[in-house]
Motif scaffolding. Structure first.
Motif, PDB file in Angstrom:
ATOM      1  N   VAL A  32     -10.053 -33.734  33.747  1.00  0.00           N
ATOM      2  CA  VAL A  32     -11.480 -33.397  33.320  1.00  0.00           C
ATOM      3  C   VAL A  32     -11.488 -33.100  32.002  1.00  0.00           C
ATOM      4  CG1 VAL A  32     -10.996 -30.694  34.028  1.00  0.00           C
ATOM      5  CG2 VAL A  32     -13.089 -31.598  34.022  1.00  0.00           C
ATOM      6  N   ILE A  33     -10.276 -32.657  31.284  1.00  0.00           N
ATOM      7  CA  ILE A  33     -10.501 -32.486  29.800  1.00  0.00           C
ATOM      8  C   ILE A  33     -10.435 -34.047  29.267  1.00  0.00           C
ATOM      9  CG2 ILE A  33      -9.082 -31.734  27.733  1.00  0.00           C
ATOM     10  CD1 ILE A  33     -10.246 -29.541  29.442  1.00  0.00           C
ATOM     11  N   MET A  34      -9.753 -34.924  29.832  1.00  0.00           N
ATOM     12  CA  MET A  34      -9.888 -36.212  29.206  1.00  0.00           C
ATOM     13  C   MET A  34     -11.066 -36.616  29.119  1.00  0.00           C
ATOM     14  SD  MET A  34      -7.885 -38.287  27.523  1.00  0.00           S
ATOM     15  CE  MET A  34      -6.157 -37.997  27.550  1.00  0.00           C
ATOM     16  N   SER A  35     -11.630 -36.471  30.367  1.00  0.00           N
ATOM     17  CA  SER A  35     -12.945 -37.024  30.682  1.00  0.00           C
ATOM     18  C   SER A  35     -14.136 -36.575  29.623  1.00  0.00           C
ATOM     19  CB  SER A  35     -13.682 -36.497  32.153  1.00  0.00           C
ATOM     20  OG  SER A  35     -12.864 -37.272  33.187  1.00  0.00           O
ATOM     21  N   ALA A  36     -13.843 -35.079  29.376  1.00  0.00           N
ATOM     22  CA  ALA A  36     -14.815 -34.642  28.132  1.00  0.00           C
ATOM     23  C   ALA A  36     -14.484 -35.191  26.893  1.00  0.00           C
ATOM     24  CB  ALA A  36     -14.564 -33.051  28.040  1.00  0.00           C
ATOM     25  N   ILE A  37     -13.220 -35.567  26.537  1.00  0.00           N
ATOM     26  CA  ILE A  37     -12.857 -36.293  25.365  1.00  0.00           C
ATOM     27  C   ILE A  37     -13.861 -37.857  25.363  1.00  0.00           C
ATOM     28  CG2 ILE A  37     -11.121 -37.528  23.906  1.00  0.00           C
ATOM     29  CD1 ILE A  37      -9.250 -35.237  24.784  1.00  0.00           C
ATOM     30  N   VAL A  38     -13.600 -38.287  26.399  1.00  0.00           N
ATOM     31  CA  VAL A  38     -14.243 -39.644  26.544  1.00  0.00           C
ATOM     32  C   VAL A  38     -15.656 -39.489  26.304  1.00  0.00           C
ATOM     33  CG1 VAL A  38     -14.569 -41.887  28.273  1.00  0.00           C
ATOM     34  CG2 VAL A  38     -12.206 -40.816  27.795  1.00  0.00           C
ATOM     35  N   ALA A  39     -16.043 -38.454  27.243  1.00  0.00           N
ATOM     36  CA  ALA A  39     -17.775 -38.447  26.928  1.00  0.00           C
ATOM     37  C   ALA A  39     -18.332 -38.236  25.608  1.00  0.00           C
ATOM     38  CB  ALA A  39     -17.990 -37.465  28.061  1.00  0.00           C
ATOM     39  N   GLU A  40     -17.537 -37.525  24.796  1.00  0.00           N
ATOM     40  CA  GLU A  40     -17.886 -37.163  23.368  1.00  0.00           C
ATOM     41  C   GLU A  40     -17.919 -38.403  22.787  1.00  0.00           C
ATOM     42  OE1 GLU A  40     -18.862 -34.326  22.531  1.00  0.00           O
ATOM     43  OE2 GLU A  40     -19.123 -34.987  20.517  1.00  0.00           O
ATOM     44  N   ASN A  41     -17.399 -39.458  23.162  1.00  0.00           N
ATOM     45  CA  ASN A  41     -17.309 -40.626  22.342  1.00  0.00           C
ATOM     46  C   ASN A  41     -18.401 -41.579  22.271  1.00  0.00           C
ATOM     47  OD1 ASN A  41     -15.381 -42.074  20.641  1.00  0.00           O
ATOM     48  ND2 ASN A  41     -14.975 -43.707  22.024  1.00  0.00           N
ATOM     49  N   CYS A  42     -19.394 -40.964  21.609  1.00  0.00           N
ATOM     50  CA  CYS A  42     -20.748 -41.646  21.798  1.00  0.00           C
ATOM     51  C   CYS A  42     -21.378 -41.433  20.557  1.00  0.00           C
ATOM     52  CB  CYS A  42     -21.368 -41.189  22.831  1.00  0.00           C
ATOM     53  SG  CYS A  42     -23.184 -41.726  22.817  1.00  0.00           S
ATOM     54  N   GLY A  43     -21.693 -42.482  19.569  1.00  0.00           N
ATOM     55  CA  GLY A  43     -22.679 -42.145  18.475  1.00  0.00           C
ATOM     56  C   GLY A  43     -21.765 -41.606  17.226  1.00  0.00           C
ATOM     57  N   THR A  44     -22.569 -41.722  16.129  1.00  0.00           N
ATOM     58  CA  THR A  44     -22.228 -41.148  14.894  1.00  0.00           C
ATOM     59  C   THR A  44     -22.719 -39.702  14.732  1.00  0.00           C
ATOM     60  OG1 THR A  44     -23.908 -41.687  13.411  1.00  0.00           O
ATOM     61  CG2 THR A  44     -22.044 -43.252  13.720  1.00  0.00           C
ATOM     62  N   VAL A  45     -21.958 -38.709  14.468  1.00  0.00           N
ATOM     63  CA  VAL A  45     -22.439 -37.379  14.200  1.00  0.00           C
ATOM     64  C   VAL A  45     -21.526 -36.768  12.921  1.00  0.00           C
ATOM     65  CG1 VAL A  45     -22.415 -36.875  16.735  1.00  0.00           C
ATOM     66  CG2 VAL A  45     -20.413 -36.358  15.350  1.00  0.00           C
ATOM     67  N   MET A 102     -29.022 -44.950  11.272  1.00  0.00           N
ATOM     68  CA  MET A 102     -28.309 -45.631  10.326  1.00  0.00           C
ATOM     69  C   MET A 102     -27.682 -44.644   9.569  1.00  0.00           C
ATOM     70  SD  MET A 102     -31.658 -48.046   8.381  1.00  0.00           S
ATOM     71  CE  MET A 102     -32.426 -46.492   8.069  1.00  0.00           C
ATOM     72  N   ASP A 103     -26.361 -44.667  10.101  1.00  0.00           N
ATOM     73  CA  ASP A 103     -25.397 -43.437   8.962  1.00  0.00           C
ATOM     74  C   ASP A 103     -24.459 -44.422   8.335  1.00  0.00           C
ATOM     75  OD1 ASP A 103     -23.808 -41.346   8.643  1.00  0.00           O
ATOM     76  OD2 ASP A 103     -23.528 -40.583  10.563  1.00  0.00           O
ATOM     77  N   PHE A 104     -24.911 -43.965   6.904  1.00  0.00           N
ATOM     78  CA  PHE A 104     -24.054 -44.435   5.852  1.00  0.00           C
ATOM     79  C   PHE A 104     -23.428 -43.350   5.308  1.00  0.00           C
ATOM     80  CE2 PHE A 104     -27.589 -47.570   6.241  1.00  0.00           C
ATOM     81  CZ  PHE A 104     -26.674 -48.551   6.836  1.00  0.00           C
ATOM     82  N   GLY A 105     -23.205 -42.208   6.158  1.00  0.00           N
ATOM     83  CA  GLY A 105     -22.822 -40.766   5.366  1.00  0.00           C
ATOM     84  C   GLY A 105     -21.129 -40.898   5.124  1.00  0.00           C
ATOM     85  N   SER A 106     -20.556 -41.265   6.346  1.00  0.00           N
ATOM     86  CA  SER A 106     -19.165 -41.265   5.962  1.00  0.00           C
ATOM     87  C   SER A 106     -18.388 -42.301   7.085  1.00  0.00           C
ATOM     88  CB  SER A 106     -18.565 -39.902   6.224  1.00  0.00           C
ATOM     89  OG  SER A 106     -17.318 -40.040   6.289  1.00  0.00           O
ATOM     90  N   ASP A 107     -17.359 -42.720   7.009  1.00  0.00           N
ATOM     91  CA  ASP A 107     -16.600 -43.592   8.308  1.00  0.00           C
ATOM     92  C   ASP A 107     -15.863 -42.515   8.792  1.00  0.00           C
ATOM     93  OD1 ASP A 107     -15.249 -43.072   5.888  1.00  0.00           O
ATOM     94  OD2 ASP A 107     -14.407 -45.104   5.529  1.00  0.00           O
ATOM     95  N   ASN A 108     -16.076 -41.290   8.685  1.00  0.00           N
ATOM     96  CA  ASN A 108     -15.616 -40.267   9.565  1.00  0.00           C
ATOM     97  C   ASN A 108     -16.653 -39.819  10.597  1.00  0.00           C
ATOM     98  OD1 ASN A 108     -12.910 -39.387   8.360  1.00  0.00           O
ATOM     99  ND2 ASN A 108     -14.111 -38.214   6.743  1.00  0.00           N
ATOM    100  N   GLU A 109     -17.792 -40.264  10.449  1.00  0.00           N
ATOM    101  CA  GLU A 109     -18.690 -39.744  11.402  1.00  0.00           C
ATOM    102  C   GLU A 109     -18.941 -40.656  12.715  1.00  0.00           C
ATOM    103  OE1 GLU A 109     -22.442 -38.935   9.109  1.00  0.00           O
ATOM    104  OE2 GLU A 109     -21.200 -37.560   7.931  1.00  0.00           O
ATOM    105  N   ALA A 110     -18.421 -41.795  12.556  1.00  0.00           N
ATOM    106  CA  ALA A 110     -18.321 -42.808  13.716  1.00  0.00           C
ATOM    107  C   ALA A 110     -17.550 -42.227  14.722  1.00  0.00           C
ATOM    108  CB  ALA A 110     -17.669 -44.012  13.231  1.00  0.00           C
ATOM    109  N   PRO A 111     -17.693 -42.722  16.116  1.00  0.00           N
ATOM    110  CA  PRO A 111     -16.812 -42.256  16.985  1.00  0.00           C
ATOM    111  C   PRO A 111     -15.610 -43.129  17.148  1.00  0.00           C
ATOM    112  CG  PRO A 111     -18.612 -44.198  17.959  1.00  0.00           C
ATOM    113  CD  PRO A 111     -18.862 -43.544  16.200  1.00  0.00           C
ATOM    114  N   VAL A 112     -14.835 -42.865  18.105  1.00  0.00           N
ATOM    115  CA  VAL A 112     -13.569 -43.540  18.227  1.00  0.00           C
ATOM    116  C   VAL A 112     -13.804 -44.971  18.978  1.00  0.00           C
ATOM    117  CG1 VAL A 112     -11.183 -43.573  19.460  1.00  0.00           C
ATOM    118  CG2 VAL A 112     -12.355 -41.621  18.257  1.00  0.00           C
ATOM    119  N   ARG A 113     -12.773 -46.163  18.381  1.00  0.00           N
ATOM    120  CA  ARG A 113     -13.068 -47.316  19.116  1.00  0.00           C
ATOM    121  C   ARG A 113     -12.720 -47.349  20.448  1.00  0.00           C
ATOM    122  NH1 ARG A 113     -15.274 -52.240  16.252  1.00  0.00           N
ATOM    123  NH2 ARG A 113     -15.137 -51.680  14.194  1.00  0.00           N
ATOM    124  N   PRO A 114     -13.381 -48.205  21.364  1.00  0.00           N
ATOM    125  CA  PRO A 114     -13.163 -48.074  22.625  1.00  0.00           C
ATOM    126  C   PRO A 114     -11.702 -48.362  23.202  1.00  0.00           C
ATOM    127  CG  PRO A 114     -15.245 -48.947  22.491  1.00  0.00           C
ATOM    128  CD  PRO A 114     -14.693 -48.795  21.188  1.00  0.00           C
TER     129      PRO A 114
END
Lengths: 351, 351, 351, 351
Positions: free
Chosen positions: A24-37, B11-23
């Motif tokens: 369930v923790i691993m799922s939470a990590i995967v679910a977080e993997n979306c978009g730039t923040v 359009m996030d050009f803020g930092s390459d740190n802001e991107a998610p993890v590659r699948p």
């Protein structure tokens, strides 16, 4: 039985660090993997930590995730203690015996060991050490913080009253009270108490809230109760020590999943129950003696070296306890199951 | 177009740190999540790092994963430099401007800034600073290490010859040569060279091999080429600084996936290409000037504040560059796509 | 003239550190040498420092003697600044250029250089650096203290108003104001002001009160004005850094003799007058240019290397100034006399 | 008898730090006070230290004066030990109990206590601690140095063979051997041996050569035997820690006078003899017990609190020993004379 054929499913009582991450923790990590923040913990997931932990502890607090318990402990202490200060802790404290001098390096200061049975500090001895510390004045580091482990390195658990008594002594002498909660879940599960009752309500000022030993990947939280002035700069300190992850959101996601719906306590209860099962089985063995009451997920036993050798050869992984010759440590992790414990007990009886 | 409705796809050009993890990296983390293994990097996945990196670099080396680039840089430097030492680096170096004093804290010593165009150290100025440092003797910290960034903070790339020339000066003066490779992939992709040619073959002794800015979650590697004596104790140092993860295997799994089949370079090429596209578009704009040649995934431009405001309001995220007033930084990450760049260019033209 | 025959009486303009101890100071040391007293500064002579300095500065204060100015500076700063903090100072500040990283080592933090003409910080630039520091947040060390030198390393002197203006900016941003007063006597002598007017009345919180460059053996004082909370632990910090002399009384005796009857200012006036004499003589020389106004006992001049060589060969000791090529530094010490200056001027004219 | 009338001539057994400076040392300071010389230890007096100490120890060595024993110890250790290292020392070692964490602050590392009777490390226990330290690997600081005190804090003295045995164990495990010789003179005087025999000939690599407790003002020496690589940078380290006195010549002059004509041993013999007289007198007292053999100038006794109170009231200064309740410490200094000892013994008998 061919345990060694499948090393990843062996009877591993070596450490709760050796277990994998709960699904369930691993799922939470995967679910977080979306978009730039926003990076460095400026993201919404990290912002959700504070209300979530405030609800869990029933008080206002500050919270910051880090990757390791050692970082949580050392950074906390370094924020509340000058280089010429000292943190008092038990002889067996993890910060003293297993963190390669991290508290000393981060603070510039010193640890002073205090005794007490069952891995718990004795309030009278604490008071005596503080009195002596005041007398020696600037010849010794000034006592500045008290650090308790809950559950302790001996697998025992402080009651709320025990923590209160120690915190009271500490506060009377102007010390900050830190709790190393690497196994806090096991303590709460054992006591069936609220998390509040053994932390801020008992006088704890800062908490290293652990989760990596109980199912997450790399998520620990530094929590400040009460005065938060030292917390204002905590991100500076994290950055300076290489502990401000650019992708902090993945730590935060783990912590949120961990405390959600009481999962953390459910998992701790399972591990505690297995430790109790193990302890009850082992204490019937005529050559084995429990070194301490078993109150969390750690079982420390005295057994003959020959028996330990036999168990090792039979496929069990566990280590001698460095603090006491002839003593061995068995830790129940989230990958331990009843069958492994029963197998171990059977092997011990046959040994 | 309402970018702000979907903040995670802006359009996030803020930092390459802001991107998610590659699948594919996330899959490697999930795949690693199986069974109990030895903790603190004693596991088989971590053991596989050395041969994998030795193959990548075509030489024998030592390698140790850590969670952040700041940790990789500061720990490396602290292993090869005394407290009264100094590391020489460019005025713009990340270790000098963006790590909150981590090198100073870990080493006890100092950074000495050296100039040079385009974010690259000038060998003649390096030589002059070293000469001056020798003259001042014990009144100043002793020059002990040289740290280069590849790609640089200006988005430029050292050629192998440029690195060799600087390393030669450094070695002549007894300095250790460190390379901050947070964006090493972008440099290799730009140069179409072997990783060896801009590291150990060019005189680099220690490398902070980055990957978090290029698709992983929290995996950087400290790599030692040549003499490894300082590396013997690296786990002690990691532990002492809170950087030895109990579940190191998850870092190692990311690194293995990252360098497998050239994925790291493929991703870097993509980001570099987008940066080139962006640069070529922007330099046609009469109010915009490229501050530096664009050779990696970072574009630094001078533009009027009003234009920047317009772009920000239109949904683009990017920041002013602290080193130079009127300058802005645009970074291409693994979540940047051509459409975002084209949208940005269109908005700029309309601005 | 055979100056080199008698090396201890040569024309030594190398440093005010190279001079011997004033006889009256030596007498005070000898006079102190009587009987057993409490060690580590618990003696009566040391207790007399506080009222003596309170009278000198006309305010309540705390004072603690140490053996070196570097210790006074670094210990002061380390008491008021966290490891993730920064001290702002001039590019030429002694703490930045001549203390081998002592501030960084003692504090764990960083120095940030600020510009300004004549070795004095420019308030506008200070404000700009502080604004930028706030913007970069935890990526940079947090600005925590301002350190000024009085007199400056350029031999110039801040007016009370100049110090007030800088201290005001610093205080507005929450910084502590430290004054490196290695040559405070020369500044007071030049300004003909009260010591108060350029210290606590101008917003200085902590003072390194120097005397070793002006006639004592090894006596500097850390002085705290205003809030003294950080001072409570100062002996702990001194002890931890090896700076709490068991026989502190001999430092205290020097300081008492130094400030008694205005001797410190008399000696500074003498050195200042010689510097003025030297400056007036040199500026008539067509090949020599004063680099800065001469307001204390330090004269910085630009002169051709050939002329410098000639003077060196003629028996004068002085050094090139590291901060600027072609610039040389001449320092008047308590062993300089008018004859030496006149000889030097004559030699220069003949050069 | 009215001792209190003349506080500077009281029966002061509090510390050998409380005594004044020997007249011959003071004369050497005064004699040094002539002319200008190069600062920071570049002077001729300081240059004379090396041949003088090489003659004293009968071997080539490097030597550098500092102002305090704490500085000598902490700087030495910091030059030979990494931050993740540990220095092993006795539970009672001055560096562990009375230097306010200086070794930890200077090194970044840790002290590990080892037991042994009479304040001397037990080789078997040393070996056991080293074995355990190797087993715990990176969880604990790596054992890097051994520090012995000679004479010990208990007033006992290691024989050459005892030091050799400990150094042998240390060297076998790759440790550097440091000797805290704050009371080296007392040890040499007791053993009637050559200084060489209990230092480099017995395996000591670095010596803190003390003199301040035996008649000088503030002169200790860091001495390196054998490999001097770590010594090359010692002035950088001194400068960085505020311990490079500009007027180093006055420290050097003290040390030269101290070791000249065997004065240092003559004075130590006197103090030792008084300690023996004191010990022989006290051990006849039925309520007093010597805690340790008396071999130097320190006498540790167990006596009833009432008797101690009586003696204090009668004008004697001495302190309880922090390491053991009911134990008191009497130190003979260069201002102690036989009359004071006899008076004390008489008062004790009457108590």
């Amino acid at each position: 039985m061919k345990l060694t054929d499948s090393p990843r499913e062996m009877m591993d009582f070596g450490s709760d660090n050796e277990a994998p991450v709960r699904p369930v923790i691993m799922s939470a990590i995967v679910a977080e993997n979306c978009g730039t923040v926003l990076s460095y913990g400026e993201d919404a997931t990290t912002a959700a930590l504070r209300p979530a932990f405030e609800e869990l502890f029933g008080t206002d607090l500050e919270v910051m995730p880090v990757s390791t318990g050692t970082a949580a402990n050392a950074i906390s202490l370094s924020q509340v203690m000058p280089p010429h200060g000292a943190t008092l802790c038990h002889h067996y404290a993890h910060i003293r015996t297993h963190e390669c001098g991290a508290p000393e390096f981060f603070t510039g200061g010193k640890l002073i060991a205090v005794g007490g049975d069952n891995g718990k500090l004795d309030p009278a001895e604490l008071r005596a050490v503080l009195k002596s510390n005041e007398k020696t004045r600037y010849h010794s580091n000034r006592a500045s913080a008290l650090s308790l482990s809950q559950a302790t390195e001996c697998g025992t658990v402080y009651t709320p009253d025990e923590i209160s008594a120690l915190a009271k002594v500490a506060h009377e002498h102007g010390l900050v009270v830190h709790l190393d909660g690497a196994r806090l879940a096991n303590a709460v599960a054992h006591l069936r108490c609220s998390p509040a009752s053994i932390t801020w309500q008992a006088g704890v000022d800062i908490l290293s809230f652990g989760s990596s030993k109980n199912g997450t990947l790399n998520a620990e939280a530094i929590i400040s109760f009460g005065s938060h002035r030292w917390f204002d700069d905590v991100k500076y300190r994290l950055k300076q020590t290489g502990h401000l992850l650019s992708k902090t959101r993945y730590l935060s996601a783990q912590l949120l999943a961990y405390i959600n719906s009481g999962l953390w306590l459910e998992w701790a209860r399972e591990a505690n129950a297995l430790a109790t099962l193990m302890a009850e089985g082992l204490e019937k063995h005529e050559d084995i003696r429990l070194a301490f009451p078993v109150q969390a997920n750690v079982v420390l036993v005295e057994m003959p070296q020959a028996l330990a050798d036999h168990l090792h050869k039979s496929g069990a992984r566990f280590y001698p306890w460095a603090e006491s010759p002839g003593c061995f440590r068995l830790v129940m992790s989230n990958s331990t199951d009843e069958k492994q414990v029963q197998t171990f007990l059977r092997l011990a009886r046959a040994g």
